[in-house]
Design a protein around this motif. Structure first.
Motif, short mmCIF file in Angstrom:
data_model
loop_
_atom_site.label_atom_id
_atom_site.label_comp_id
_atom_site.label_asym_id
_atom_site.label_seq_id
_atom_site.Cartn_x
_atom_site.Cartn_y
_atom_site.Cartn_z
N VAL A 59 -3.66 107.20 11.46
CA VAL A 59 -4.00 106.03 12.29
C VAL A 59 -2.77 105.63 13.10
O VAL A 59 -2.86 105.40 14.32
N ILE A 60 -1.61 105.59 12.43
CA ILE A 60 -0.38 105.21 13.14
C ILE A 60 -0.09 106.20 14.26
O ILE A 60 0.20 105.81 15.40
N GLY A 61 -0.23 107.49 13.95
CA GLY A 61 0.04 108.53 14.95
C GLY A 61 -0.87 108.39 16.16
O GLY A 61 -0.43 108.47 17.31
N ALA A 62 -2.18 108.15 15.89
CA ALA A 62 -3.15 108.05 16.98
C ALA A 62 -2.92 106.79 17.81
O ALA A 62 -2.92 106.82 19.04
N LYS A 63 -2.67 105.65 17.11
CA LYS A 63 -2.43 104.39 17.83
C LYS A 63 -1.19 104.52 18.70
O LYS A 63 -1.13 104.01 19.82
N GLU A 66 -2.04 106.37 21.81
CA GLU A 66 -2.78 105.55 22.76
C GLU A 66 -1.81 104.69 23.60
O GLU A 66 -1.88 104.66 24.82
N LYS A 67 -0.87 104.04 22.87
CA LYS A 67 0.06 103.15 23.54
C LYS A 67 1.00 103.95 24.46
O LYS A 67 1.19 103.62 25.63
N PHE A 68 1.52 105.01 23.89
CA PHE A 68 2.55 105.79 24.59
C PHE A 68 1.97 106.49 25.82
O PHE A 68 2.50 106.40 26.92
N LEU A 69 0.83 107.18 25.65
CA LEU A 69 0.26 107.95 26.76
C LEU A 69 -0.31 107.02 27.83
O LEU A 69 -0.22 107.30 29.02
N ASN A 70 -0.90 105.88 27.41
CA ASN A 70 -1.38 104.91 28.40
C ASN A 70 -0.22 104.31 29.17
O ASN A 70 -0.34 104.02 30.36
N GLY A 71 0.91 104.12 28.48
CA GLY A 71 2.10 103.61 29.13
C GLY A 71 2.61 104.55 30.21
O GLY A 71 3.31 104.15 31.14
N ARG A 72 2.25 105.82 30.08
CA ARG A 72 2.69 106.81 31.08
C ARG A 72 1.55 107.19 32.02
O ARG A 72 1.45 108.32 32.45
N GLY A 73 0.67 106.25 32.25
CA GLY A 73 -0.35 106.48 33.28
C GLY A 73 -1.72 106.85 32.76
O GLY A 73 -2.64 107.04 33.55
N GLY A 74 -1.90 106.99 31.46
CA GLY A 74 -3.22 107.32 30.92
C GLY A 74 -3.78 108.59 31.52
O GLY A 74 -3.09 109.60 31.61
N ILE A 75 -5.05 108.53 31.96
CA ILE A 75 -5.66 109.70 32.60
C ILE A 75 -5.60 109.50 34.10
O ILE A 75 -6.43 108.81 34.69
N TYR A 304 8.95 106.69 18.44
CA TYR A 304 8.32 106.42 17.15
C TYR A 304 9.32 105.74 16.20
O TYR A 304 9.00 104.76 15.55
N THR A 305 10.55 106.28 16.16
CA THR A 305 11.56 105.73 15.27
C THR A 305 11.91 104.30 15.66
O THR A 305 12.11 103.44 14.81
N ALA A 306 11.95 104.06 16.99
CA ALA A 306 12.27 102.72 17.45
C ALA A 306 11.21 101.73 16.98
O ALA A 306 11.50 100.61 16.60
N GLN A 307 9.94 102.18 16.98
CA GLN A 307 8.86 101.25 16.63
C GLN A 307 8.66 101.10 15.13
O GLN A 307 8.43 100.02 14.63
N TYR A 308 8.75 102.22 14.38
CA TYR A 308 8.41 102.16 12.95
C TYR A 308 9.61 102.30 12.02
O TYR A 308 9.46 102.35 10.81
#
Lengths: 399, 309
Positions: A59-63, A66-75, A304-308
């Motif tokens: 769940v953490i990996g997927a969430k 979502e945040k990271f890839l959307n932050g870089r423009g999503g689709i 990831y390390t910065a966040q978790y």
């Protein structure tokens, strides 16, 4: 026996005519075209039950994806959305989660489920509905063969496990006798132990004793005594975090001094609180390493390390990779024809085609898929656990 | 309509299935026997169906029989579960109460460990790729298979209760010694009730293997025993509708509350606690009590007049 799909229009032979009419009506309604409204990807992993130890990392990996890839423009500028459904630890839960994602949430594709055994029950549902599935942690034999729409990003155990044995021999070339232990009631562990035993024989080692246990066991006196009596130089354990951790702890407490190899089920920091200081030195083969040098992984590890406040575990990385593959495939489709102009069924089929065609640079390293949907991954890793104190430790990568 | 059926169809089918499994435990309970063996027979039935439907050794048989293969798996599962029930029931039913419960749990565990070790049952991974009967595409269509079985079972249970056998079973439940003294052979009736439950669980198992598309050792575990016991206790153990209502309710609660995410299991637990605290006769038992006129109250005893010496 004919394939079910060929008999699609036929009704159960004993159905009442009126019920049959309702069925025919509803089938024809279902055939109506549906437009794509939101770009949503389903994530069906275990958020509850004892499988949740693994599922929560997913769940953490997927969430995070979502945040990271959307932050870089999503689709290509449009953000995508993840829809989570809990599978629990059993087959019925996985089927319900898949049904909800497919018909209620209308997702384009699904990342899940957590266990191989659940995949055998729920993947046929997605296959019949023609919805692409990416297994993030299904490592048993036969998963991609369930159907055309089923693929996985998790390398099967047969290619990951042997690396650990080779590494142990590098650390201590004098190893001769081996004890093999595995959780008999776990699908993953039983198939992994087969690989370990074969590898041991191939490397010229003697398997002195094979001991079985259950993932629910807490007392391992019998197995440990047998291992000590066999006077082995290496112990190989295939189990899950809680039982595996306890086994390591009891082996050390009763005086075993040699090397220990843990299978993929022990490949999580959730094991540290169980065996604490005694986890130290356990060797584990992994399909993912935070030390993997690619740019994709280094950005992932840093964020990831910065966040978790800890390095990403394998299950999180694989779930991330699953979402990433879907997103990248959608980007390619979107460039040809805008996603919101697609018909839902057509887009799902196109997504499946595109997933299998592409090459992806993920935190797992560069990956691609073969025709059946099996992942083609080149890099694997071996780590050794180093405990700082009773609670915190880390996987140190061996070269 | 289609969306509703495809989303919740599987849930509706598992509710029927839970009701049937509850009933399989209800039969021995009719004779006052707390047996937790149902998941064992359920698992056996599932393996019978899974092996007959996927093992290459039966490929020829499957080609000749076509869809008739599925009723055959039900029949084979019923016969095998019945035989095994007889084999286990005769010695085990000499035990009473908690000891019988323990012995039947041991039986479930033995079957599970055996299935983990055999290669024909696929070991820990189990068997998968089980074909679908009668051209079924959606899960909800299994209603046409589990529904009739439930109706038949309920009719059978009602007839059984009203018959001589039913009265004998009730007599044994209320007082085994007294029943024995009245000429009711307890062992024979207890084994009969136990075997009936076993056959039902076996058939449900053989129908469930295609429903789940895969079958493994986790289908028949101690957890499943407890879950099925909870169906009967929550629903009510003295009425044929009890296990059906209990099974349907306890299967539905966590699914219907899906939107509550992690909290849904808390609610599920609350339902269990509240029901067992306030409805000792189960939900159906409580409803029955409401419908019935209050029994006449015993008049307050008159204090005997004080006798003065």
């Amino acid at each position: 026996m004919r394939h079910p799909a060929q008999r699609r229009s036929q009704l159960p032979s004993f159905a009442h005519p009126a019920l049959g009419a309702t069925l025919a009506l509803s089938l024809s309604l279902g055939a109506q075209a549906q437009k794509v409204e939101t770009i949503s990807i389903g994530v069906a992993v275990a958020q509850t039950s004892n499988t949740a130890l693994l599922g929560q990392e997913q769940v953490i990996g997927a969430k995070f994806a979502e945040k990271f890839l959307n932050g870089r423009g999503g689709i290509n500028g449009t953000p995508f959305k993840l829809v989570f459904q809990d599978t629990g630890g059993d087959e019925a839960g996985a089927i319900n989660a898949f049904q909800n994602l497919i018909t209620k949430d209308r997702v384009l594709g699904i990342v899940g489920p957590t266990l191989s055994q659940q995949a055998f029950a729920s993947d046929p549902i997605a296959e019949r509905a023609k919805v692409p599935v990416l297994g993030p942690s299904n490592t048993a034999k036969g998963i991609p063969q369930i159907g055309n729409f089923i693929a996985r990003v998790s390398a099967p155990v047969a290619v990951v496990a042997p690396n650990a044995v080779r590494q142990a021999l590098k650390l201590d070339p004098k190893i001769k006798e081996v004890a093999v232990l595995y959780a008999q009631n776990d699908a993953f562990s039983t198939s992994e132990t087969g690989t370990f035993q074969q590898t041991a024989k191939d490397q010229g080692l003697t398997v002195a004793t094979v001991q079985k246990f259950q993932t629910t066991d807490t007392d391992f006196t019998t197995q440990v005594t047998a291992v000590l009596n066999a006077k082995v130089d290496l112990v190989i354990i295939s189990g899950l975090a809680a039982d595996g951790g306890n086994l390591v702890k009891q082996l050390r407490q009763l005086g075993y001094k040699g090397l220990i190899i843990g299978g993929n089920g022990l490949n999580t920091s959730n094991m540290f609180p169980v065996c604490q200081k005694l986890c130290d030195g356990v060797i584990i083969a992994q399909a993912y390493s935070p030390a993997q040098p690619s740019a994709a992984n280094q950005v992932f590890v840093k964020e990831y390390t910065a966040q978790y406040k800890k390095a990403p575990p394998q299950f999180a990385a694989q779930a991330y990779a699953g979402v990433q593959v879907m997103v990248e495939a959608l980007k390619v489709i979107d460039r040809k024809k805008k996603l919101n102009t697609w018909d839902l069924d057509d887009l799902r089929a196109e997504l499946n085609k595109q997933i299998l065609l592409g090459k992806y640079s993920t935190p797992l390293g560069p990956i691609a898929f073969d025709k059946e949907g099996e992942v083609i991954q080149k890099e694997f890793y071996v780590a050794q656990i180093r405990m700082k104190d009773a609670k915190t430790g880390s996987f140190v990568y061996l070269k | 309509m289609t969306d509703f059926l495809s989303t919740y169809g599987f849930l509706i089918v598992t509710m029927l299935q839970a009701g049937l499994l509850g009933l399989s435990l209800y039969f021995p309970l009719q004779a006052g026997q707390l047996s937790l063996a149902s998941p064992g027979f359920y698992s056996l039935g599932g393996y019978v169906a899974a092996i007959l439907l996927t093992n290459p050794a039966f490929a020829g048989l499957r080609d000749t029989l076509g869809n008739a293969m599925f009723p055959l798996t039900w029949l084979v599962a019923a016969v095998l579960a019945g035989l095994l029930g007889l084999l286990v029931g005769v010695p085990a039913l000499r035990l009473r109460g908690i000891y019988l419960a323990l012995a039947t749990i041991a039986f479930v565990e033995i079957l599970r460990v055996i299935s983990l070790n055999l290669s024909v049952t696929g070991g820990a991974i189990g068997l998968f790729g089980i074909p679908q009967p009668f051209g079924i595409v959606d899960r909800w269509q299994y209603v046409f298979i589990f529904g009739p079985l439930l109706i038949l079972t309920l009719l059978f249970a009602r007839q059984m209760e009203r018959s001589r056998v039913g009265r004998a079973l009730r007599a044994i439940r209320e007082d085994e010694l007294a029943a024995d003294a009245m000429g009711v052979p307890p062992t024979r009736y207890k084994v009969l009730a136990f075997v009936t439950g076993a056959v039902l669980a076996g058939i449900v198992g053989s129908m469930s293997a295609p429903l789940l598309s895969s079958w493994n050792a986790r289908q028949g575990t101690f957890d499943a025993s407890i879950a099925i016991l909870a169906f009967v206790l929550i629903g009510g153990s003295r009425n044929i509708w009890g296990p059906v209502v209990g099974g349907a309710l306890l299967t539905a609660v966590p699914e219907v509350l899906r939107f509550l995410a992690d909290w849904r299991l808390v609610i599920n637990g609350l339902v269990l606690v509240v029901a067992s605290l306030y409805l000792p006769q189960g939900i159906v038992g409580a409803l029955e009590k409401l419908g019935r006129p209050r029994p006449p109250q015993r008049p307050t005893p008159v204090k005997p007049a004080e006798v003065t010496p």
